[in-house]
Write a protein that holds these residues in place. Structure first.
Motif, PDB file in Angstrom:
ATOM      1  N   ILE A 124       0.355  -1.461   0.337  1.00 42.01           N
ATOM      2  CA  ILE A 124       0.054   0.000  -0.021  1.00 42.01           C
ATOM      3  C   ILE A 124       0.686   1.214   0.113  1.00 42.01           C
ATOM      4  CG2 ILE A 124      -1.786  -1.640   1.565  1.00 42.01           C
ATOM      5  CD1 ILE A 124      -1.055   0.432   3.588  1.00 42.01           C
ATOM      6  N   GLN A 125       1.992   1.792   0.408  1.00 49.57           N
ATOM      7  CA  GLN A 125       3.376   2.462   0.903  1.00 49.57           C
ATOM      8  C   GLN A 125       3.069   3.045  -0.833  1.00 49.57           C
ATOM      9  OE1 GLN A 125       7.000   1.646   1.051  1.00 49.57           O
ATOM     10  NE2 GLN A 125       6.982  -0.458  -0.750  1.00 49.57           N
ATOM     11  N   ASP A 126       2.941   2.504  -2.214  1.00 47.75           N
ATOM     12  CA  ASP A 126       2.334   3.258  -3.307  1.00 47.75           C
ATOM     13  C   ASP A 126       1.498   4.209  -4.027  1.00 47.75           C
ATOM     14  OD1 ASP A 126       5.581   3.566  -3.547  1.00 47.75           O
ATOM     15  OD2 ASP A 126       5.429   1.623  -4.743  1.00 47.75           O
ATOM     16  N   GLU A 127       0.410   3.691  -2.936  1.00 48.19           N
ATOM     17  CA  GLU A 127      -1.340   4.054  -3.019  1.00 48.19           C
ATOM     18  C   GLU A 127      -1.017   5.075  -3.001  1.00 48.19           C
ATOM     19  OE1 GLU A 127      -3.570   2.481  -3.866  1.00 48.19           O
ATOM     20  OE2 GLU A 127      -2.044   0.145  -5.014  1.00 48.19           O
ATOM     21  N   HIS A 128      -2.589   6.012  -3.038  1.00 41.26           N
ATOM     22  CA  HIS A 128      -2.796   7.593  -2.242  1.00 41.26           C
ATOM     23  C   HIS A 128      -3.025   7.680  -1.672  1.00 41.26           C
ATOM     24  CE1 HIS A 128      -5.169  10.860  -2.582  1.00 41.26           C
ATOM     25  NE2 HIS A 128      -4.564  11.344  -3.480  1.00 41.26           N
ATOM     26  N   THR A 131      -6.220   6.206   0.335  1.00 42.93           N
ATOM     27  CA  THR A 131      -6.542   5.580   0.600  1.00 42.93           C
ATOM     28  C   THR A 131      -6.095   4.530   1.058  1.00 42.93           C
ATOM     29  OG1 THR A 131      -6.769   4.836  -2.372  1.00 42.93           O
ATOM     30  CG2 THR A 131      -6.246   2.860  -1.298  1.00 42.93           C
ATOM     31  N   ILE A 132      -4.770   4.465   1.607  1.00 41.42           N
ATOM     32  CA  ILE A 132      -4.259   4.325   2.858  1.00 41.42           C
ATOM     33  C   ILE A 132      -4.528   4.500   3.567  1.00 41.42           C
ATOM     34  CG2 ILE A 132      -1.728   4.223   3.843  1.00 41.42           C
ATOM     35  CD1 ILE A 132      -0.427   5.347   1.366  1.00 41.42           C
ATOM     36  N   LYS A 155       4.689  11.896   3.578  1.00 41.68           N
ATOM     37  CA  LYS A 155       3.857  11.135   3.616  1.00 41.68           C
ATOM     38  C   LYS A 155       2.692  10.904   5.071  1.00 41.68           C
ATOM     39  CE  LYS A 155       2.661   8.293   0.198  1.00 41.68           C
ATOM     40  NZ  LYS A 155       2.544   6.845  -0.821  1.00 41.68           N
ATOM     41  N   VAL A 177     -11.500   0.025  -3.360  1.00 40.12           N
ATOM     42  CA  VAL A 177     -10.348  -0.361  -2.909  1.00 40.12           C
ATOM     43  C   VAL A 177     -10.036  -2.122  -2.309  1.00 40.12           C
ATOM     44  CG1 VAL A 177      -8.792   0.744  -0.069  1.00 40.12           C
ATOM     45  CG2 VAL A 177     -10.651   2.325  -1.714  1.00 40.12           C
ATOM     46  N   VAL A 180      -8.978  -3.537  -5.549  1.00 39.15           N
ATOM     47  CA  VAL A 180      -7.415  -3.369  -5.571  1.00 39.15           C
ATOM     48  C   VAL A 180      -6.601  -4.700  -4.776  1.00 39.15           C
ATOM     49  CG1 VAL A 180      -5.184  -1.728  -5.567  1.00 39.15           C
ATOM     50  CG2 VAL A 180      -7.441  -0.910  -5.995  1.00 39.15           C
ATOM     51  N   LEU A 181      -6.789  -3.871  -3.121  1.00 40.24           N
ATOM     52  CA  LEU A 181      -6.551  -5.293  -2.232  1.00 40.24           C
ATOM     53  C   LEU A 181      -6.386  -6.792  -2.744  1.00 40.24           C
ATOM     54  CD1 LEU A 181      -6.305  -3.624   0.615  1.00 40.24           C
ATOM     55  CD2 LEU A 181      -4.271  -3.920  -0.207  1.00 40.24           C
ATOM     56  N   LYS A 184      -4.113  -8.280  -4.452  1.00 42.97           N
ATOM     57  CA  LYS A 184      -2.341  -8.855  -3.755  1.00 42.97           C
ATOM     58  C   LYS A 184      -2.723  -9.464  -2.991  1.00 42.97           C
ATOM     59  CE  LYS A 184      -1.305  -3.860  -5.042  1.00 42.97           C
ATOM     60  NZ  LYS A 184      -1.421  -2.994  -4.820  1.00 42.97           N
TER      61      LYS A 184
END
Length: 336
Positions: A124-128, A131-132, A155, A177, A180-181, A184
């Motif tokens: 999730i670190q590269d998500e908006h 979103t995080i 961030k 959301v 998306v997860l 993953k």
């Protein structure tokens, strides 16, 4: 009564507790509210006789719901339904899932709670940041603090602000959301409108992260969102806030603090905080702590922050157990 469908939830709970026996039932009572205990106690007292068949059906129903809850936690509603169909049959599986989702309100992102914080961070670190923030709002404060503490510094404050300002989230957004997860980590969990986040949520997270992360987030928020930072700070307790404690509370705290931790913590404290501590120590112990501070030489800021955080944790623990009272913003507090 010959069918469990004729029984209310309260009646089923009473029958289950009777079947479990007093020792196991007493352990369950510890997790209930006072009004729930009163209702169940009254219901148990009014239950005169239970047929073996009814008792067995109630226990079976309880087991099926527990099983479904476990499956949902592991992989979502779809996964639970698939396993329950194999174990109980399609009709029974649908019935159990319906009861569960209606009564227990399964939370979204339940499957994420089983993931390691470092593993979750990679996903999730590269998500908006929004979103995080949404994902972290559904996690335990411990898991969320581990993730937010590992985010890039620029961030961290942004995510913290978004959690604090979050109110209601549309089910469509949650589904997207989760979708998306899903690619993953796991499968989708459906849910109705849910209130998550808010100032209390970010306070709980900040109370758990390391001192350095907490300071960075608060300092950034004080610049970008001063009103929000003030609102958060009113609900938090940081090391410098020891000045808000009365002498009796400080003395109680110091009884649980390791002398070495105290010396290290005070190396990074201002003179006012140092004086508040030393004034509540015996002259002999105060002199010893001062001597330790002098002879230990330069100390890494990280070590100072860790020592201060240990003391803050002690203060928060004593507050939770009502052994001390912390005066917070929002009006005078009355202690009786």
């Amino acid at each position: 009564m010959s069918k469990t469908e004729d029984l209310s939830g309260l009646e089923k709970a009473a029958i289950l507790l009777i079947a479990l026996g007093p020792e196991k039932s007493s352990l369950i009572f510890k997790h209930l509210k006072d009004d729930e205990i009163e209702e169940l106690t009254l219901e148990i007292a009014n239950t005169r006789s239970i047929s073996p068949a009814i008792k067995e059906r109630v226990i079976d129903e309880f087991y099926e719901i527990c099983l479904a809850q476990q499956y949902i936690a592991e992989g979502g509603i779809g996964y639970a339904k698939e396993l329950l169909e194999k174990a109980l049959g399609t009709e029974k599986a649908v019935d159990v899932i319906s009861k569960l989702t209606a009564s227990l309100q399964v939370r979204p992102f339940e499957f994420v709670k089983r993931a390691d914080a470092s593993q979750l961070l990679n996903f999730i670190q590269d998500e908006h940041p929004q979103t995080i923030a949404l994902i972290l709002s559904y996690l335990s404060s411990g898991q969320a603090s581990a993730v937010i503490g590992s985010l890039a510094p620029d961030k961290q404050a942004d995510v913290a602000k978004r959690i604090a300002q979050m109110d209601r989230t549309s089910p469509d957004v949650i589904k997207e959301v989760e979708r998306v997860l899903e690619r993953k980590l796991a499968s989708l969990v459906n849910q109705d409108y849910t209130i998550v986040g808010g100032v209390d949520a970010i306070v709980e997270i900040l109370n758990t992260v390391d001192r350095g992360t907490e300071k960075h987030i608060m300092e950034t928020l004080e610049i970008d969102e001063p009103e929000l930072a003030d609102e958060i700070r009113k609900k938090m307790f940081v090391f410098e806030d020891i000045l808000s404690l009365d002498d009796r509370a400080i003395q109680r705290v110091l009884r649980d603090v390791d002398n070495n931790d105290l010396a290290v913590a005070l190396k990074g404290a201002n003179e006012e905080v140092q004086n508040a501590i030393f004034n509540n120590l015996s002259k002999r112990l105060a002199a010893m702590i001062k001597e330790d501070m002098e002879f230990m030489g330069p100390v890494r800021m990280k070590d100072v922050e860790e020592a201060q955080q240990k003391i803050v944790n002690i203060i928060r623990k004593l507050e939770d157990s009502a052994e001390i009272v912390i005066s917070r913003g929002g009006g005078d507090e009355i202690v009786v």
